[in-house]
Design a protein around this motif. Sequence first.
Motif, PDB file in Angstrom:
ATOM      1  N   GLY A   7      48.314  51.307  39.802  1.00  0.00           N
ATOM      2  CA  GLY A   7      48.246  50.734  38.452  1.00  0.00           C
ATOM      3  C   GLY A   7      46.808  50.532  38.008  1.00  0.00           C
ATOM      4  N   LEU A   8      46.608  50.370  36.716  1.00  0.00           N
ATOM      5  CA  LEU A   8      45.302  49.984  36.186  1.00  0.00           C
ATOM      6  C   LEU A   8      45.289  48.464  36.132  1.00  0.00           C
ATOM      7  CD1 LEU A   8      44.844  52.627  33.352  1.00  0.00           C
ATOM      8  CD2 LEU A   8      43.614  52.495  35.525  1.00  0.00           C
ATOM      9  N   LEU A   9      44.519  47.880  37.048  1.00  0.00           N
ATOM     10  CA  LEU A   9      44.617  46.433  37.279  1.00  0.00           C
ATOM     11  C   LEU A   9      43.523  45.657  36.549  1.00  0.00           C
ATOM     12  CD1 LEU A   9      45.267  46.677  41.141  1.00  0.00           C
ATOM     13  CD2 LEU A   9      46.918  46.882  39.254  1.00  0.00           C
ATOM     14  N   LEU A  10      43.910  44.490  36.071  1.00  0.00           N
ATOM     15  CA  LEU A  10      42.967  43.614  35.361  1.00  0.00           C
ATOM     16  C   LEU A  10      41.965  43.008  36.327  1.00  0.00           C
ATOM     17  CD1 LEU A  10      45.713  41.906  33.227  1.00  0.00           C
ATOM     18  CD2 LEU A  10      43.860  43.338  32.311  1.00  0.00           C
ATOM     19  N   PHE A  32      36.376  45.913  33.279  1.00  0.00           N
ATOM     20  CA  PHE A  32      37.590  45.140  33.010  1.00  0.00           C
ATOM     21  C   PHE A  32      38.820  45.629  33.776  1.00  0.00           C
ATOM     22  CE2 PHE A  32      34.816  44.849  29.292  1.00  0.00           C
ATOM     23  CZ  PHE A  32      34.704  43.473  29.175  1.00  0.00           C
ATOM     24  N   LEU A  33      38.777  46.916  34.207  1.00  0.00           N
ATOM     25  CA  LEU A  33      39.949  47.515  34.847  1.00  0.00           C
ATOM     26  C   LEU A  33      39.545  48.217  36.128  1.00  0.00           C
ATOM     27  CD1 LEU A  33      41.475  49.252  31.680  1.00  0.00           C
ATOM     28  CD2 LEU A  33      42.514  47.318  32.914  1.00  0.00           C
ATOM     29  N   GLU A  34      40.470  48.266  37.109  1.00  0.00           N
ATOM     30  CA  GLU A  34      40.239  49.120  38.274  1.00  0.00           C
ATOM     31  C   GLU A  34      41.559  49.763  38.680  1.00  0.00           C
ATOM     32  OE1 GLU A  34      38.766  46.754  41.513  1.00  0.00           O
ATOM     33  OE2 GLU A  34      40.129  45.112  41.022  1.00  0.00           O
ATOM     34  N   LEU A  35      41.462  50.993  39.184  1.00  0.00           N
ATOM     35  CA  LEU A  35      42.642  51.688  39.679  1.00  0.00           C
ATOM     36  C   LEU A  35      42.920  51.168  41.084  1.00  0.00           C
ATOM     37  CD1 LEU A  35      44.577  54.110  38.982  1.00  0.00           C
ATOM     38  CD2 LEU A  35      43.019  55.525  40.335  1.00  0.00           C
ATOM     39  N   GLY A  36      44.146  50.736  41.321  1.00  0.00           N
ATOM     40  CA  GLY A  36      44.420  50.201  42.648  1.00  0.00           C
ATOM     41  C   GLY A  36      45.899  50.213  42.992  1.00  0.00           C
ATOM     42  N   GLY A  37      46.183  49.993  44.269  1.00  0.00           N
ATOM     43  CA  GLY A  37      47.569  49.933  44.726  1.00  0.00           C
ATOM     44  C   GLY A  37      47.990  48.488  44.953  1.00  0.00           C
ATOM     45  N   ILE A  38      49.147  48.127  44.458  1.00  0.00           N
ATOM     46  CA  ILE A  38      49.696  46.779  44.679  1.00  0.00           C
ATOM     47  C   ILE A  38      51.179  46.913  44.984  1.00  0.00           C
ATOM     48  CG2 ILE A  38      48.041  45.485  43.256  1.00  0.00           C
ATOM     49  CD1 ILE A  38      50.262  45.466  41.057  1.00  0.00           C
ATOM     50  N   PRO A  39      51.779  45.857  45.542  1.00  0.00           N
ATOM     51  CA  PRO A  39      53.215  45.935  45.820  1.00  0.00           C
ATOM     52  C   PRO A  39      54.014  46.157  44.534  1.00  0.00           C
ATOM     53  CG  PRO A  39      52.226  44.005  46.876  1.00  0.00           C
ATOM     54  CD  PRO A  39      51.191  44.586  45.981  1.00  0.00           C
ATOM     55  N   ARG A  40      55.032  47.001  44.630  1.00  0.00           N
ATOM     56  CA  ARG A  40      55.925  47.243  43.492  1.00  0.00           C
ATOM     57  C   ARG A  40      56.599  45.919  43.124  1.00  0.00           C
ATOM     58  NH1 ARG A  40      61.035  48.364  43.500  1.00  0.00           N
ATOM     59  NH2 ARG A  40      61.172  48.890  45.699  1.00  0.00           N
ATOM     60  N   PRO A  41      56.585  45.544  41.822  1.00  0.00           N
ATOM     61  CA  PRO A  41      57.166  44.249  41.441  1.00  0.00           C
ATOM     62  C   PRO A  41      58.688  44.258  41.542  1.00  0.00           C
ATOM     63  CG  PRO A  41      56.474  45.455  39.486  1.00  0.00           C
ATOM     64  CD  PRO A  41      56.023  46.271  40.665  1.00  0.00           C
ATOM     65  N   VAL A  42      59.245  43.074  41.667  1.00  0.00           N
ATOM     66  CA  VAL A  42      60.692  42.915  41.825  1.00  0.00           C
ATOM     67  C   VAL A  42      61.237  42.215  40.570  1.00  0.00           C
ATOM     68  CG1 VAL A  42      62.496  41.817  43.232  1.00  0.00           C
ATOM     69  CG2 VAL A  42      60.417  42.733  44.319  1.00  0.00           C
ATOM     70  N   PRO A  43      62.262  42.793  39.935  1.00  0.00           N
ATOM     71  CA  PRO A  43      62.776  42.171  38.708  1.00  0.00           C
ATOM     72  C   PRO A  43      63.535  40.884  39.007  1.00  0.00           C
ATOM     73  CG  PRO A  43      64.110  44.078  39.301  1.00  0.00           C
ATOM     74  CD  PRO A  43      62.966  44.045  40.270  1.00  0.00           C
ATOM     75  N   GLY A  44      63.233  39.824  38.230  1.00  0.00           N
ATOM     76  CA  GLY A  44      63.924  38.546  38.370  1.00  0.00           C
ATOM     77  C   GLY A  44      65.122  38.480  37.437  1.00  0.00           C
ATOM     78  N   PRO A  45      65.699  37.294  37.277  1.00  0.00           N
ATOM     79  CA  PRO A  45      66.863  37.138  36.401  1.00  0.00           C
ATOM     80  C   PRO A  45      66.562  37.596  34.978  1.00  0.00           C
ATOM     81  CG  PRO A  45      66.504  35.143  37.688  1.00  0.00           C
ATOM     82  CD  PRO A  45      65.322  36.027  37.931  1.00  0.00           C
ATOM     83  N   GLY A  46      67.430  38.440  34.411  1.00  0.00           N
ATOM     84  CA  GLY A  46      67.250  38.925  33.042  1.00  0.00           C
ATOM     85  C   GLY A  46      66.251  40.054  32.921  1.00  0.00           C
ATOM     86  N   ILE A 322      46.813  58.713  34.844  1.00  0.00           N
ATOM     87  CA  ILE A 322      46.343  57.380  35.235  1.00  0.00           C
ATOM     88  C   ILE A 322      45.128  57.447  36.169  1.00  0.00           C
ATOM     89  CG2 ILE A 322      47.969  57.117  37.192  1.00  0.00           C
ATOM     90  CD1 ILE A 322      48.179  54.107  36.320  1.00  0.00           C
ATOM     91  N   GLU A 323      45.060  58.480  36.995  1.00  0.00           N
ATOM     92  CA  GLU A 323      43.957  58.593  37.960  1.00  0.00           C
ATOM     93  C   GLU A 323      42.601  58.744  37.266  1.00  0.00           C
ATOM     94  OE1 GLU A 323      46.650  60.456  37.938  1.00  0.00           O
ATOM     95  OE2 GLU A 323      47.739  59.976  39.789  1.00  0.00           O
ATOM     96  N   HIS A 324      42.603  59.326  36.048  1.00  0.00           N
ATOM     97  CA  HIS A 324      41.332  59.584  35.357  1.00  0.00           C
ATOM     98  C   HIS A 324      41.126  58.674  34.157  1.00  0.00           C
ATOM     99  CE1 HIS A 324      41.081  63.033  37.929  1.00  0.00           C
ATOM    100  NE2 HIS A 324      42.250  63.482  37.480  1.00  0.00           N
ATOM    101  N   ALA A 325      42.031  57.736  33.968  1.00  0.00           N
ATOM    102  CA  ALA A 325      42.014  56.944  32.735  1.00  0.00           C
ATOM    103  C   ALA A 325      40.695  56.186  32.559  1.00  0.00           C
ATOM    104  CB  ALA A 325      43.189  55.968  32.723  1.00  0.00           C
ATOM    105  N   ILE A 326      40.229  55.529  33.625  1.00  0.00           N
ATOM    106  CA  ILE A 326      39.060  54.662  33.453  1.00  0.00           C
ATOM    107  C   ILE A 326      37.828  55.442  33.007  1.00  0.00           C
ATOM    108  CG2 ILE A 326      37.424  53.182  34.710  1.00  0.00           C
ATOM    109  CD1 ILE A 326      39.825  51.926  36.117  1.00  0.00           C
ATOM    110  N   GLU A 327      37.579  56.606  33.645  1.00  0.00           N
ATOM    111  CA  GLU A 327      36.352  57.319  33.244  1.00  0.00           C
ATOM    112  C   GLU A 327      36.485  57.978  31.873  1.00  0.00           C
ATOM    113  OE1 GLU A 327      37.846  58.885  36.252  1.00  0.00           O
ATOM    114  OE2 GLU A 327      37.600  61.075  35.994  1.00  0.00           O
TER     115      GLU A 327
END
Lengths: 345, 345
Positions: A7-10, A32-46, A322-327
């Motif tokens: 993702g493009l992370l804040l 302001f942004l960096e390309l990085g890997g984070i855990p896939r989010p989990v959907p909550g109620p609704g 997404i890989e080239h978005a920042i530059e």
Amino acid sequence: MPTEMLGLLLRHRGIATKEGYVGNRLDRPADFLELGGIPRPVPGPGQILIKVRRAAINPSDIAFVQGYYGQARMQGQPAGFEGVGTVVEAGPGLMGRLLKGRDVAFYVTPDGSGAWAEYAVTQAAVALPLKKGVSDRDAAGLIVNPVTAAAMLELVGAGDAFVFSAAASQLGKFVAGLARDQGKKMIALVRREDPIKLLKELGAEYVLNETSPTYAEDLERVLSKEKPVIFLDAVAGSASAQVHKAMGDDARWIIYGKLDTSPAEILDPSEMIFRNKSVEGFWTTSWASNTSFFRKLLVFGEVQNRFRDGQWTTHVSTELPIEHAIERLPQALAQPDGKVQILLS
Amino acid sequence: MPTEMLGLLLRHRGIATKEGYVGNRLDRPADFLELGGIPRPVPGPGQILIKVRRAAINPSDIAFVQGYYGQARMQGQPAGFEGVGTVVEAGPGLMGRLLKGRDVAFYVTPDGSGAWAEYAVTQAAVALPLKKGVSDRDAAGLIVNPVTAAAMLELVGAGDAFVFSAAASQLGKFVAGLARDQGKKMIALVRREDPIKLLKELGAEYVLNETSPTYAEDLERVLSKEKPVIFLDAVAGSASAQVHKAMGDDARWIIYGKLDTSPAEILDPSEMIFRNKSVEGFWTTSWASNTSFFRKLLVFGEVQNRFRDGQWTTHVSTELPIEHAIERLPQALAQPDGKVQILLS
């Protein structure tokens, strides 16, 4: 399904503490942004989890990543307010289950996870199942600009004229067509000759070029004929102040962006007193929270029909993997016309 | 009764075509006014003729004679919006006949003849028979300032705080007392130490001196504690812009005068968008035409009781016999406190 995602992370949290907002420019994205890997989010109620195919880059995103968009940033989380993709998982709740497996256009609510990533999370209530015939290009920008256009036009009375600055924007193009269909006369202000023909075809009643030598007279003539009271303004600089001054009694200068660094001065305060003029702001987020669910449904449905029927179309100037978005972002945003979109693999 | 009368006559017609309004200053009165004799006016239907004893000089008069008050000037006719005198003649109509011989405080309607003259004409409906115990000094300024004070305070919610600039003015003093009685907290801004004690006695909750070294912190502290949303501003310059910026969400900058020549700039347009701030104007004339007759009667009655009971009092700094008014006006207006009034023989 992988448990990590790109993702493009804040890089910062909260709201910006120093001034300096200039609309739709991001000269140093890596601040302001960096390309990085984070855990896939989990959907909550609704909520639902969407595998994103394409995401929009709107002026509101550019403001947000810098901390200028009235909504707090979450450091290390993806940016991005809207996109298109497939619902792959749903948290508890009927609506989410019904959407599973469907292609949706979506807007990311503050409790969700941003669209500039391989996976996004948002409330099921703000995901729109795509009607047949709506392309990914249109779907990726289905919500923010078109809904803003529809909401803004609610400020204009039936049969009335209104002034619209920076009209060559995607938002301006949406407004032009919608205005004509609603019988409202758009007085579009642009800064180049190229977009004039297109804006007239789309439905603008008048298109005035601010750089033309006859601009002051042209504006004067149109204003005295049409007597608009609404001025929808993305510029908020000295040229805007002149337009508000040239307008007649009851003129409302409604600011929704700041594309210009020059001062937004009230040139003649006595006009506020004796001519009932005012300066206000417009924020789609405020509109949405002050508007009924059914009214919004109506607006969203109408918007999708317009894309499906070809009345509206999204002009994409740059597609950024997404890989080239920042530059590549600064150069992409410098294009005078068209939207920039992010492609997820 | 003579058929000629003396008056301070307007030298120009209509509205000013060039900018340059600065509140409550008239450095060259002879450019705008001349002392002269004209035929005594004749009251028409619904009107009365008043033998004037004393007339007020309000900031609205000073704006009007220069063409900056949203109402067209009649060249060769007397200026002056309010005064006190005796009704000596009435045109057709019951109300006027009932007032004949009575002492009245009066406001001059646009169809009338101005108060800076030996005789004035206005609608019988805007003349208030004086209650016993109300002095000529108070009666001469009974309408414009007190009614403006009452009308402005209608913008402030019960129990709420509000910011008020140039609070050492006569209007500011009226507002202080009325605010306390209505349970509204006045945050009064002044530019000198002298009026602080008096304003607090009259009813201001806070009085801040803009020239004090701790002003910025004082303002910050009071704003964050009281969270006012209404800013009533007679100054409309850069200091006002700073106050509006320092205020919180939903802050309404309501301009009713322009005492400062520095620019009234919207320092951060994004606050209009994301914090729902706005800039508006206030004009007593607009208020009066949008307010019911009975509501106004109530306000006028309340105002007169306050003078009679000594809650309000008019501090007159200079009394100008009409014959010397033009030469003495600049110096009289330069007094920082108190009203200037014109005496008719």
